[in-house]
Design a protein around this motif. Structure first.
Motif, PDB file in Angstrom:
ATOM      1  N   GLU A  28       0.843  -1.201   0.000  1.00 20.46           N
ATOM      2  CA  GLU A  28       0.000   0.000   0.000  1.00 20.46           C
ATOM      3  C   GLU A  28       0.869   1.239   0.000  1.00 20.46           C
ATOM      4  OE1 GLU A  28      -3.246   0.577  -0.227  1.00 20.46           O
ATOM      5  OE2 GLU A  28      -3.657  -1.546  -0.461  1.00 20.46           O
ATOM      6  N   PRO A  29       0.656   2.206  -0.791  1.00 15.94           N
ATOM      7  CA  PRO A  29      -0.120   2.142  -2.034  1.00 15.94           C
ATOM      8  C   PRO A  29       0.684   1.431  -3.105  1.00 15.94           C
ATOM      9  CG  PRO A  29       0.818   4.313  -1.793  1.00 15.94           C
ATOM     10  CD  PRO A  29       1.209   3.532  -0.549  1.00 15.94           C
ATOM     11  N   PRO A  30       0.036   0.764  -4.056  1.00 18.48           N
ATOM     12  CA  PRO A  30       0.778  -0.037  -5.038  1.00 18.48           C
ATOM     13  C   PRO A  30       1.669   0.785  -5.947  1.00 18.48           C
ATOM     14  CG  PRO A  30      -1.564   0.010  -5.546  1.00 18.48           C
ATOM     15  CD  PRO A  30      -1.398   0.681  -4.215  1.00 18.48           C
ATOM     16  N   HIS A  31       1.331   2.033  -6.214  1.00 15.68           N
ATOM     17  CA  HIS A  31       2.152   2.810  -7.150  1.00 15.68           C
ATOM     18  C   HIS A  31       3.439   3.329  -6.510  1.00 15.68           C
ATOM     19  CE1 HIS A  31      -0.811   5.464  -5.227  1.00 15.68           C
ATOM     20  NE2 HIS A  31       0.147   6.343  -5.199  1.00 15.68           N
ATOM     21  N   ALA A  32       3.614   3.149  -5.198  1.00 11.01           N
ATOM     22  CA  ALA A  32       4.846   3.597  -4.541  1.00 11.01           C
ATOM     23  C   ALA A  32       5.998   2.620  -4.791  1.00 11.01           C
ATOM     24  CB  ALA A  32       4.615   3.741  -3.038  1.00 11.01           C
ATOM     25  N   ASN A  33       5.668   1.375  -5.129  1.00 11.20           N
ATOM     26  CA  ASN A  33       6.664   0.333  -5.341  1.00 11.20           C
ATOM     27  C   ASN A  33       6.501  -0.179  -6.779  1.00 11.20           C
ATOM     28  OD1 ASN A  33       8.384  -1.830  -5.222  1.00 11.20           O
ATOM     29  ND2 ASN A  33       7.349  -2.843  -3.529  1.00 11.20           N
ATOM     30  N   PRO A  34       7.578  -0.286  -7.563  1.00 12.56           N
ATOM     31  CA  PRO A  34       7.420  -0.746  -8.946  1.00 12.56           C
ATOM     32  C   PRO A  34       6.994  -2.218  -9.049  1.00 12.56           C
ATOM     33  CG  PRO A  34       9.728  -0.452  -8.420  1.00 12.56           C
ATOM     34  CD  PRO A  34       8.949   0.061  -7.252  1.00 12.56           C
TER      35      PRO A  34
ATOM     36  N   SER B  66      -1.964  -1.627 -21.010  1.00 19.32           N
ATOM     37  CA  SER B  66      -2.905  -0.533 -20.762  1.00 19.32           C
ATOM     38  C   SER B  66      -4.212  -1.113 -20.210  1.00 19.32           C
ATOM     39  CB  SER B  66      -3.162   0.265 -22.033  1.00 19.32           C
ATOM     40  OG  SER B  66      -3.671  -0.571 -23.043  1.00 19.32           O
ATOM     41  N   VAL B  67      -4.893  -0.321 -19.398  1.00 17.64           N
ATOM     42  CA  VAL B  67      -6.150  -0.730 -18.777  1.00 17.64           C
ATOM     43  C   VAL B  67      -7.284  -0.036 -19.516  1.00 17.64           C
ATOM     44  CG1 VAL B  67      -7.444  -0.826 -16.624  1.00 17.64           C
ATOM     45  CG2 VAL B  67      -4.963  -0.813 -16.557  1.00 17.64           C
ATOM     46  N   HIS B  68      -8.326  -0.794 -19.828  1.00 16.29           N
ATOM     47  CA  HIS B  68      -9.460  -0.242 -20.572  1.00 16.29           C
ATOM     48  C   HIS B  68     -10.758  -0.537 -19.840  1.00 16.29           C
ATOM     49  CE1 HIS B  68      -6.962   0.631 -24.068  1.00 16.29           C
ATOM     50  NE2 HIS B  68      -6.331  -0.479 -23.733  1.00 16.29           N
TER      51      HIS B  68
ATOM     52  N   ALA C 103     -13.780   1.093  -9.014  1.00 16.30           N
ATOM     53  CA  ALA C 103     -12.691   1.369  -8.082  1.00 16.30           C
ATOM     54  C   ALA C 103     -11.413   0.667  -8.528  1.00 16.30           C
ATOM     55  CB  ALA C 103     -13.076   0.936  -6.672  1.00 16.30           C
ATOM     56  N   LEU C 104     -11.543  -0.577  -8.963  1.00 14.65           N
ATOM     57  CA  LEU C 104     -10.382  -1.335  -9.435  1.00 14.65           C
ATOM     58  C   LEU C 104      -9.774  -0.682 -10.668  1.00 14.65           C
ATOM     59  CD1 LEU C 104      -8.557  -3.846  -9.336  1.00 14.65           C
ATOM     60  CD2 LEU C 104     -10.265  -5.011 -10.745  1.00 14.65           C
ATOM     61  N   TYR C 105     -10.610  -0.190 -11.568  1.00 12.01           N
ATOM     62  CA  TYR C 105     -10.117   0.471 -12.777  1.00 12.01           C
ATOM     63  C   TYR C 105      -9.238   1.673 -12.418  1.00 12.01           C
ATOM     64  CZ  TYR C 105     -10.068   3.314 -16.990  1.00 12.01           C
ATOM     65  OH  TYR C 105      -9.674   4.093 -18.048  1.00 12.01           O
ATOM     66  N   GLY C 106      -9.716   2.507 -11.503  1.00 10.71           N
ATOM     67  CA  GLY C 106      -8.926   3.669 -11.082  1.00 10.71           C
ATOM     68  C   GLY C 106      -7.609   3.270 -10.442  1.00 10.71           C
ATOM     69  N   ASP C 107      -7.669   2.239  -9.578  1.00  4.72           N
ATOM     70  CA  ASP C 107      -6.445   1.765  -8.923  1.00  4.72           C
ATOM     71  C   ASP C 107      -5.449   1.208  -9.935  1.00  4.72           C
ATOM     72  OD1 ASP C 107      -7.485   2.480  -6.477  1.00  4.72           O
ATOM     73  OD2 ASP C 107      -8.043   0.432  -5.899  1.00  4.72           O
TER      74      ASP C 107
ATOM     75  N   ARG D  20      -3.770   4.025 -12.020  1.00  2.54           N
ATOM     76  CA  ARG D  20      -2.692   4.705 -11.291  1.00  2.54           C
ATOM     77  C   ARG D  20      -1.475   3.793 -11.117  1.00  2.54           C
ATOM     78  NH1 ARG D  20      -7.148   6.406  -8.636  1.00  2.54           N
ATOM     79  NH2 ARG D  20      -7.025   4.805  -7.055  1.00  2.54           N
ATOM     80  N   SER D  21      -1.702   2.526 -10.821  1.00  2.00           N
ATOM     81  CA  SER D  21      -0.601   1.614 -10.508  1.00  2.00           C
ATOM     82  C   SER D  21       0.230   1.248 -11.725  1.00  2.00           C
ATOM     83  CB  SER D  21      -1.169   0.339  -9.878  1.00  2.00           C
ATOM     84  OG  SER D  21      -1.857   0.654  -8.701  1.00  2.00           O
TER      85      SER D  21
END
Length: 163
Positions: free
Chosen positions: A8-14, A115-117, A151-155, A158-159
């Motif tokens: 947490e948060p996932p985008h802080a760690n590659p 990419s996420v769609h 919610a998952l799409y937004g996460d 970002r990640s």
């Protein structure tokens, strides 16, 4: 939510992992209580006819109803034994889906091209999410409800941008 990030948060760690599973409103431990309670409530009218021939006429239908309820819940649990794991490292994204029948489906792509769609109305379910990378497009989290997929799409958006 029926999904969990490895950090947490996932985008802080590659490097991170996301696990998704279907929501269960009736847990296995509560299954026994539900079947027992249902049997007790349905058997109340049978107490009136104890000692008569009518009891033997009603008993098979009671047993079929209880057996049918048990079977339907059991089938529902088996179909819901799905686990999706998305593992992302510096250079790859790997999605593994463990199906209820034991079959395993894998998808792997270069993280840079993933990419996420979001398909709000065009997919088999509302707010359908797909991952596109390499030569394939795969679904993720189709068993989640509409709000959870948003919610998952937004996460995921970002990640997957990276650190």
């Amino acid at each position: 939510m029926p999904y969990e990030w490895s950090s947490e948060p996932p985008h802080a760690n590659p490097d991170w992992q996301l696990s998704l599973w279907p929501y269960r409103s009736l847990l296995r431990k509560d299954f026994v209580l539900f079947i027992g309670g249902t049997a007790a409530i349905i058997s109340l009218p049978l107490f009136v006819v104890i000692g008569t021939a009518v009891l033997w006429g009603l008993l098979p239908f009671f047993a079929m109803m209880l057996g049918g309820l048990w079977y339907a819940l059991h089938v529902s649990y088996k179909r819901g034994e799905v686990l999706e794991e998305l593992t992302v490292t510096d250079d790859t994204a790997h999605l593994t889906r463990h199906n209820p029948d034991g079959e395993r489906q894998d998808w792997k792509a270069n993280r840079y091209w993933v990419s996420v769609h979001l398909h709000p109305k065009g997919g088999p379910v509302e707010n359908y999410i797909t991952l596109r990378g390499g030569d394939r497009e795969v679904e993720i989290g189709s068993f989640l409800d509409s709000a959870e997929r948003l919610a998952l799409y937004g996460d995921l958006k970002r990640s997957l941008k990276g650190p």
